[in-house]
Design a protein around this motif. Structure first.
Motif, PDB file in Angstrom:
ATOM      1  N   VAL A 121       0.849  -1.189   0.000  1.00 45.68           N
ATOM      2  CA  VAL A 121       0.000   0.000   0.000  1.00 45.68           C
ATOM      3  C   VAL A 121       0.887   1.242   0.000  1.00 45.68           C
ATOM      4  CG1 VAL A 121      -1.791   1.240   1.275  1.00 45.68           C
ATOM      5  CG2 VAL A 121      -1.761  -1.264   1.280  1.00 45.68           C
ATOM      6  N   GLY A 122       0.641   2.124  -0.955  1.00 46.28           N
ATOM      7  CA  GLY A 122       1.418   3.362  -1.035  1.00 46.28           C
ATOM      8  C   GLY A 122       2.870   3.096  -1.372  1.00 46.28           C
ATOM      9  N   ASP A 123       3.112   2.033  -2.156  1.00 51.24           N
ATOM     10  CA  ASP A 123       4.484   1.643  -2.493  1.00 51.24           C
ATOM     11  C   ASP A 123       4.986   2.481  -3.658  1.00 51.24           C
ATOM     12  OD1 ASP A 123       6.858   0.510  -2.998  1.00 51.24           O
ATOM     13  OD2 ASP A 123       6.119  -1.525  -3.316  1.00 51.24           O
ATOM     14  N   THR A 124       5.718   3.527  -3.324  1.00 48.38           N
ATOM     15  CA  THR A 124       6.163   4.504  -4.311  1.00 48.38           C
ATOM     16  C   THR A 124       7.575   4.188  -4.820  1.00 48.38           C
ATOM     17  OG1 THR A 124       4.879   6.007  -2.907  1.00 48.38           O
ATOM     18  CG2 THR A 124       6.106   7.035  -4.665  1.00 48.38           C
ATOM     19  N   THR A 125       8.115   3.017  -4.471  1.00 48.49           N
ATOM     20  CA  THR A 125       9.534   2.757  -4.752  1.00 48.49           C
ATOM     21  C   THR A 125       9.882   2.772  -6.244  1.00 48.49           C
ATOM     22  OG1 THR A 125       9.156   0.387  -4.601  1.00 48.49           O
ATOM     23  CG2 THR A 125      10.004   1.454  -2.642  1.00 48.49           C
ATOM     24  N   PRO A 166       1.363   1.474   5.715  1.00 42.28           N
ATOM     25  CA  PRO A 166       1.694   1.891   4.345  1.00 42.28           C
ATOM     26  C   PRO A 166       3.118   2.453   4.279  1.00 42.28           C
ATOM     27  CG  PRO A 166      -0.472   2.721   4.976  1.00 42.28           C
ATOM     28  CD  PRO A 166       0.161   2.172   6.227  1.00 42.28           C
ATOM     29  N   LEU A 167       3.723   2.363   3.110  1.00 45.12           N
ATOM     30  CA  LEU A 167       5.091   2.862   2.922  1.00 45.12           C
ATOM     31  C   LEU A 167       5.056   4.356   2.612  1.00 45.12           C
ATOM     32  CD1 LEU A 167       8.090   1.999   2.727  1.00 45.12           C
ATOM     33  CD2 LEU A 167       7.721   1.702   0.271  1.00 45.12           C
ATOM     34  N   GLY A 168       5.909   5.122   3.282  1.00 44.00           N
ATOM     35  CA  GLY A 168       5.921   6.566   3.064  1.00 44.00           C
ATOM     36  C   GLY A 168       4.684   7.201   3.662  1.00 44.00           C
ATOM     37  N   LEU A 169       4.316   8.361   3.135  1.00 41.65           N
ATOM     38  CA  LEU A 169       3.164   9.084   3.678  1.00 41.65           C
ATOM     39  C   LEU A 169       2.019   9.150   2.685  1.00 41.65           C
ATOM     40  CD1 LEU A 169       5.185  12.062   5.236  1.00 41.65           C
ATOM     41  CD2 LEU A 169       4.326  10.028   6.426  1.00 41.65           C
ATOM     42  N   ALA A 170       2.317   9.080   1.391  1.00 38.74           N
ATOM     43  CA  ALA A 170       1.296   9.289   0.359  1.00 38.74           C
ATOM     44  C   ALA A 170       0.704   7.971  -0.124  1.00 38.74           C
ATOM     45  CB  ALA A 170       1.912  10.031  -0.828  1.00 38.74           C
ATOM     46  N   ILE A 171      -0.615   7.943  -0.273  1.00 38.49           N
ATOM     47  CA  ILE A 171      -1.313   6.816  -0.890  1.00 38.49           C
ATOM     48  C   ILE A 171      -2.272   7.422  -1.910  1.00 38.49           C
ATOM     49  CG2 ILE A 171      -2.737   4.764  -0.501  1.00 38.49           C
ATOM     50  CD1 ILE A 171      -2.025   5.321   2.587  1.00 38.49           C
ATOM     51  N   LEU A 183      -0.410  12.104  -5.606  1.00 35.10           N
ATOM     52  CA  LEU A 183       0.241  12.291  -4.297  1.00 35.10           C
ATOM     53  C   LEU A 183       1.551  11.516  -4.224  1.00 35.10           C
ATOM     54  CD1 LEU A 183      -2.903  11.978  -1.952  1.00 35.10           C
ATOM     55  CD2 LEU A 183      -1.685  14.083  -2.559  1.00 35.10           C
ATOM     56  N   GLU A 184       1.565  10.333  -4.836  1.00 33.05           N
ATOM     57  CA  GLU A 184       2.795   9.535  -4.814  1.00 33.05           C
ATOM     58  C   GLU A 184       3.840  10.069  -5.791  1.00 33.05           C
ATOM     59  OE1 GLU A 184       2.532   5.220  -4.417  1.00 33.05           O
ATOM     60  OE2 GLU A 184       0.474   5.454  -3.713  1.00 33.05           O
ATOM     61  N   VAL A 185       3.404  10.692  -6.868  1.00 30.59           N
ATOM     62  CA  VAL A 185       4.376  11.322  -7.780  1.00 30.59           C
ATOM     63  C   VAL A 185       5.099  12.435  -7.023  1.00 30.59           C
ATOM     64  CG1 VAL A 185       4.675  12.711  -9.868  1.00 30.59           C
ATOM     65  CG2 VAL A 185       3.145  10.733  -9.902  1.00 30.59           C
ATOM     66  N   LYS A 186       4.322  13.221  -6.292  1.00 29.63           N
ATOM     67  CA  LYS A 186       4.918  14.288  -5.473  1.00 29.63           C
ATOM     68  C   LYS A 186       5.879  13.694  -4.440  1.00 29.63           C
ATOM     69  CE  LYS A 186       4.769  18.321  -2.987  1.00 29.63           C
ATOM     70  NZ  LYS A 186       5.600  17.960  -1.841  1.00 29.63           N
ATOM     71  N   GLU A 187       5.471  12.595  -3.835  1.00 30.33           N
ATOM     72  CA  GLU A 187       6.320  11.951  -2.827  1.00 30.33           C
ATOM     73  C   GLU A 187       7.627  11.439  -3.453  1.00 30.33           C
ATOM     74  OE1 GLU A 187       5.104   9.404   0.859  1.00 30.33           O
ATOM     75  OE2 GLU A 187       4.991   8.090  -0.867  1.00 30.33           O
ATOM     76  N   ALA A 188       7.524  10.928  -4.682  1.00 25.20           N
ATOM     77  CA  ALA A 188       8.719  10.444  -5.381  1.00 25.20           C
ATOM     78  C   ALA A 188       9.666  11.611  -5.683  1.00 25.20           C
ATOM     79  CB  ALA A 188       8.327   9.729  -6.672  1.00 25.20           C
TER      80      ALA A 188
HETATM   81 CA    CA Z   1       3.867   6.158  -0.381  1.00 22.64          CA
END
Ligand code: CA
Ligand code: URA
Length: 432
Positions: free
Chosen positions: A87-91, A242-247, A251-256
């Motif tokens: 969940v929220g895996d932005t890696t 969840p990984l990181g803060l964004a799901i 939102l995950e593009v921003k987190e990346a």
């Molecule tokens: Ca994330």
């Protein structure tokens, strides 16, 4: 050969030969072997297991059931990364430009799929103009030129796995290590990379709920990869929260982007470095894992990783300005805070349930036909181990609907506050 004899052989604990395994997989793919015999065989495997040799044969039989991707026109060692899902895996969004910045070719074939949020392609499509409808020649040209490109899934890859996985789903035979490991590895091997780094997740939001099960699966996949000539390593990582803060997609593009600038959430950065250093090492760009990690940190620090992300976006029709102006990514109409009801320490954030809440907002597909809303999702303001005061926001909901009572209720049900808790271990082990 008769299928019934092979079912009985496996039922009684025998070891199937290479020819026998190919007979089963080829026959099933063609439709010569019916579902009822294949289910009986899968159940026999479920109880009797498979040897390393049988697992490698099963994997290759599934690889050979359909098309395989030939990446030989791409120079260098192609290293693929695969996550068992969380969940929220932005890696992937971080790792692709990060390792490409070290001249490692990233030739990514990606899907959309079902889940709490979209797949890598959906997330990238949050960037205005970005598209993956490029042809094979353009794909190869881009990877050779700039070391990075993403293309949508093409061709008829591993049809045997598709058919068998669907059958296992309705016959109680999904949860078998040899069947899961060969299923995942067949898809990775058909996709053509030379080396594979696996991120095997464990915890509430993962397929494997316990660390021991995750380790067993990781060992099984690493053995298959190495047995069929692909250098393979695995990281066992936490997916209890969840990984990181964004799901969510935008939102995950921003987190990346934040993470590529060295300003991302600590757990996401740590996992990207753990996976990235194995990729760099397997690509022969460093002589030790420590050296590999130093190189990754360097391209974050000197801005090369971020530049690579811009180049990648531009090459595939997107507007690279979003990297400097992430406020231009799709924005949801409403931002709603979910305040803590008491003082304490966050003790639990149940990953899969929180992911479901994001899906209810429209961040992911419940069915193949569902439309994704790229702007919506959840931002965690606290993670396990963080202390919180009554009234402080636990989560910010990004929604395009005004009433989110269902989502708020789900969040309260699945974030537990207690007197004391510590952040969970992020990386449980490395399997080589
Ligand atoms: Ca994330
Ligand atoms: N994911 C897969 O791709 N295959 C399995 O068998 C289980 C999870």
């Amino acid at each position: 050969m008769r299928m019934v004899d092979l079912i009985e052989k496996k039922r009684d604990g025998g070891e199937l030969s290479t020819e026998e395994i190919h007979f089963i997989i080829d026959g099933y793919t063609k439709g010569d072997i019916p579902d009822y015999q294949m289910s009986a065989w899968a159940m026999a495997v479920f109880f009797q297991n498979m040897t390393q040799r049988e697992r490698a044969d099963l994997t290759m039989a599934m690889v050979n059931s359909g098309d395989t991707i030939d990446l030989s026109a791409i120079e260098g060692v192609k290293v693929d990364k695969h996550s068992t899902g969380g969940v929220g895996d932005t890696t992937t969004l971080v790792l692709a430009p990060l390792v490409a910045a070290l001249d490692i070719p990233v030739a990514k074939m990606s899907g959309r799929g079902l889940g709490h949020t979209g797949g890598t392609i959906d997330k990238l499509e949050a960037i205005e103009g970005f598209h993956v409808e490029i042809d094979r020649e353009e794909f190869v040209r881009l990877v050779n030129q700039d070391k990075i490109a993403v293309i949508g899934q093409t061709g008829n890859l591993t049809p045997a796995d598709k058919k068998l996985y669907a059958l296992r789903d309705v016959t109680g035979t999904v949860n078998s290590i040899p069947l899961i490991a060969s299923s995942i590895m067949s898809k990775k091997i058909a996709a053509g990379s030379d080396a594979i780094v696996l991120d095997v997740k464990t915890g509430a939001g993962a397929f494997m709920k316990t660390v021991d099960d995750a380790k067993e699966l990781a060992h099984a996949m690493v053995s298959i990869g190495n047995n069929v000539g692909r250098k393979t390593m695995a990281v066992i990582s936490d997916m209890s929260q969840p990984l990181g803060l964004a799901i969510g997609n935008a939102l995950e593009v921003k987190e990346a982007i934040d993470t590529l600038q060295g300003k991302g959430p600590k757990d996401l950065e740590e996992l990207c470095l753990a996976l990235g250093r194995q990729m760099v090492f397997l690509a022969n760009k460093a002589s030790s894992l420590e050296e590999a990690e130093e190189k990754l940190k360097e391209v974050i620090k000197n801005g090369k990783a971020l530049e690579k992300f811009k180049e990648f976006i531009k090459n595939q029709g997107g507007n690279p300005d979003v990297v400097d102006h992430p406020e231009n990514l799709p924005q949801a109409k409403y931002q709603i805070e979910v305040p803590a009801k008491e003082d304490g320490v966050v003790a639990e954030i149940v990953a899969d349930e929180i992911g479901t809440a994001a899906m209810w907002l429209g961040a992911g597909r419940a069915t193949k036909e569902s439309e994704i809303d790229l702007a919506v999702g959840l931002m965690l303001n606290k993670k396990i181990g963080d202390s919180v005061k009554k009234g402080e926001s636990l989560v910010t909901i990004h929604a395009n609907r005004e009433n989110v009572d269902d989502v708020i209720a789900k969040i309260y049900e699945n974030i537990r506050i207690s007197d004391h808790a510590e952040a969970p271990t992020l990386v449980y082990g490395i399997i080589t």
